[in-house]
Design an enzyme around this catalytic site. Structure first.
Site, PDB file in Angstrom:
ATOM      1  N   LYS A 249      37.413  49.644  42.536  1.00  0.00           N
ATOM      2  CA  LYS A 249      38.296  48.499  42.798  1.00  0.00           C
ATOM      3  C   LYS A 249      39.739  48.789  42.386  1.00  0.00           C
ATOM      4  CE  LYS A 249      36.176  45.553  40.247  1.00  0.00           C
ATOM      5  NZ  LYS A 249      35.191  46.542  39.758  1.00  0.00           N
TER       6      LYS A 249
ATOM      7  N   GLU B  76      43.129  43.158  31.758  1.00  0.00           N
ATOM      8  CA  GLU B  76      43.217  44.597  31.962  1.00  0.00           C
ATOM      9  C   GLU B  76      43.101  45.355  30.647  1.00  0.00           C
ATOM     10  OE1 GLU B  76      44.448  46.516  35.396  1.00  0.00           O
ATOM     11  OE2 GLU B  76      42.689  45.238  35.184  1.00  0.00           O
ATOM     12  N   ARG B  77      42.651  46.591  30.738  1.00  0.00           N
ATOM     13  CA  ARG B  77      42.685  47.482  29.580  1.00  0.00           C
ATOM     14  C   ARG B  77      44.129  47.938  29.340  1.00  0.00           C
ATOM     15  NH1 ARG B  77      38.601  48.779  32.993  1.00  0.00           N
ATOM     16  NH2 ARG B  77      36.457  48.636  32.213  1.00  0.00           N
TER      17      ARG B  77
END
Length: 486
Positions: free
Chosen positions: A174, A200-201
């Site tokens: 993705k 998000e990381r």
């Protein structure tokens, strides 16, 4: 001489000046007791007057009786204790908007996180809670938005001013596909971009910032992040903050905006966490009872008006590859194009792992894409669907047990699957293969040739990870000249 009494304060002014104290802290949920004056309304922002350098903003979620309100923290509450003073802002959280935020990285409260110079004091600010544009002012464009990615342009075309989403489980590509779409849009699309990193990381946010600088897209892009390590309140509201910035360019500057969100499922997940912290009873599969209304409040604001549009491309994580998950189905009801990623195709090395049968778009219509594109896309789907029907027979009895007609169809379906793969520019550093971008016309032309049997004698690997059919023809000619085994 008698002095005139001062004019009575308006209710809004009383609310803005209201002061309270923290009475309870339970992780990301904070209870505040107010004294005399107006009580802050729901969704209004409160500022905590504590002695730490980082600001702490709360958002009112419930009136719990008397003069008490229950709030969700938008930053970490570590170090907060009872008795700390709280001030009401008198309205919703406001974030900076306009030209000043382009090229910058912000958090949910509008604070800069890129270690750059501060914003100018006169930078305009807009509230993150805003109504969607009225129905009578909306415009629905059908101008195709070519991505250069063959399988998307052929089977799930995008359009300017519409919403599209990429659905997939963990590890099927993705984020890579979103990054490639960003790269494609930079080269093909000249406008404002807003990226919302929801859950998000930190690594992904850093990589995106570096890639934007490398592509030269950063001066035209605003980045807003609510990272995975932040409280659920930050992840819950960061999408609204990014959308507010996009709405400013649409409504005030009358510019087209590309809105990218990765990952919308994290928005739903954060809402479920907030709902649980507030003590609400869960609904289906443990999701919040307000799931449908929260998703609708976000998606309905992503709209286009006359003269300016917001085009949204969203990534959606599918938990346990279950496409019937309530969060996934709720998000899907608001979209025009749905790009489904398949774990089985990824396991076969088919990248991008877009499922040609599961993906769909309302724009795949002969009045929009043309008769030839519509007809070829239909034949591609029929051919691949028949091949999948025959896969069990092939696994049990072998390919030779099929009829000559079915063997021919299987060969063309496999060549179609490989032709719809292509190397990405964003993965060039890992694969060593330069990225390919293919026009929609070349994609349709190549699929038509495969369906008509022009490539029946070619090796399947000649069609794998290439751009146009002409490139495949050159690969086949080189393999034939070298005497490679067929």
């Amino acid at each position: 001489m008698l002095l005139e009494p001062p004019a009575p304060m308006t209710q809004a002014a009383q609310v803005a000046l209201a002061m309270g104290v923290v009475t309870a802290v339970r992780g990301g949920v904070v209870d505040v007791e107010f004294g005399e004056g107006g009580l802050p309304p729901l969704e209004s922002a409160l500022s905590v007057d504590w002695d730490l350098p980082e600001p702490l903003v709360l958002e009112v979620q419930a009136h719990t009786g008397g003069r008490a309100v229950r709030c969700v923290a938008l930053q970490n509450t570590h170090g907060l204790h009872r008795g700390v003073s709280v001030r009401s802002s008198g309205g919703p959280l406001q974030v900076p908007v306009g030209e000043a935020v382009l090229g910058r990285l912000l958090d949910v409260t509008g604070s800069l996180r890129d270690r750059g110079p501060p914003l100018a004091p006169d930078t305009p600010r807009w509230p993150i809670h805003r109504p969607p544009p009225p129905l009578e002012t909306r415009a629905r464009g059908t101008e195709l938005f070519e991505t250069g990615i063959k399988v998307i342009d052929l089977l799930a075309p995008l359009a300017q001013g519409r919403k599209a989403a990429i659905f997939g489980g963990a590890g099927v590509g993705k984020t890579v596909l979103v990054m490639e779409l960003i790269h494609a849009m930079v080269e093909r699309y000249r406008g404002i971009s807003v990226f919302a990193g929801v859950g998000e990381r930190s690594r992904e946010g850093h990589e995106l910032l570096q890639d934007m600088r490398q592509y030269g897209a950063l001066p035209h892009t605003a980045l807003i992040f609510g990272q995975m390590n932040e409280p659920p309140g930050a992840r819950w509201r960061v999408a609204l903050a990014a959308l507010t910035i996009a709405e400013y360019f649409r409504d005030e500057r009358h510019q087209n905006v590309l809105l990218l969100m990765d990952n919308v499922f994290r928005f739903v997940q954060a809402g479920a966490e907030v709902s649980g912290l507030l003590g609400r009873l869960p609904s289906r599969v443990g999701y919040q009872p307000t799931l449908a209304s929260e998703v609708a409040a976000l998606q309905e604001r992503i709209a286009s008006v006359a003269g300016a549009s917001i085009t949204a491309i969203e990534a959606v994580y599918v938990p346990a590859d279950d496409f019937t998950d309530p969060a996934v189905t709720t998000i899907a009801t608001h979209l025009e194009s749905q790009i489904m990623l398949s774990r089985a195709m990824a396991a076969e090395g088919i990248y991008p792992a877009v499922d040609p049968l599961g993906s769909s778009s309302v724009l795949l219509d002969p009045r929009v894409v043309g008769e030839e594109h519509y007809r070829v896309a239909g034949r591609v789907r029929e051919t691949i669907a028949r091949y999948r029907d025959l896969q069990d027979v092939i696994a049990l009895l072998g390919l030779n047990e099929l009829s000559a007609e079915d063997r021919l169809l299987v060969g063309r379906a496999r060549r179609l699957q490989r032709f719809l793969t292509q190397p990405f520019s964003v993965t060039e550093g890992f694969t060593g293969m330069p990225g390919r971008s293919v026009s929609r016309a070349e994609t349709v032309k190549g699929c038509q040739a495969i369906l008509d049997g022009a490539c029946d004698g070619w090796a399947e690997k000649s069609l794998y990870m290439i751009g146009t059919l002409e490139e495949a023809r050159q690969c086949e000619a080189a393999a034939t000249a070298a005497g490679a085994p067929r």
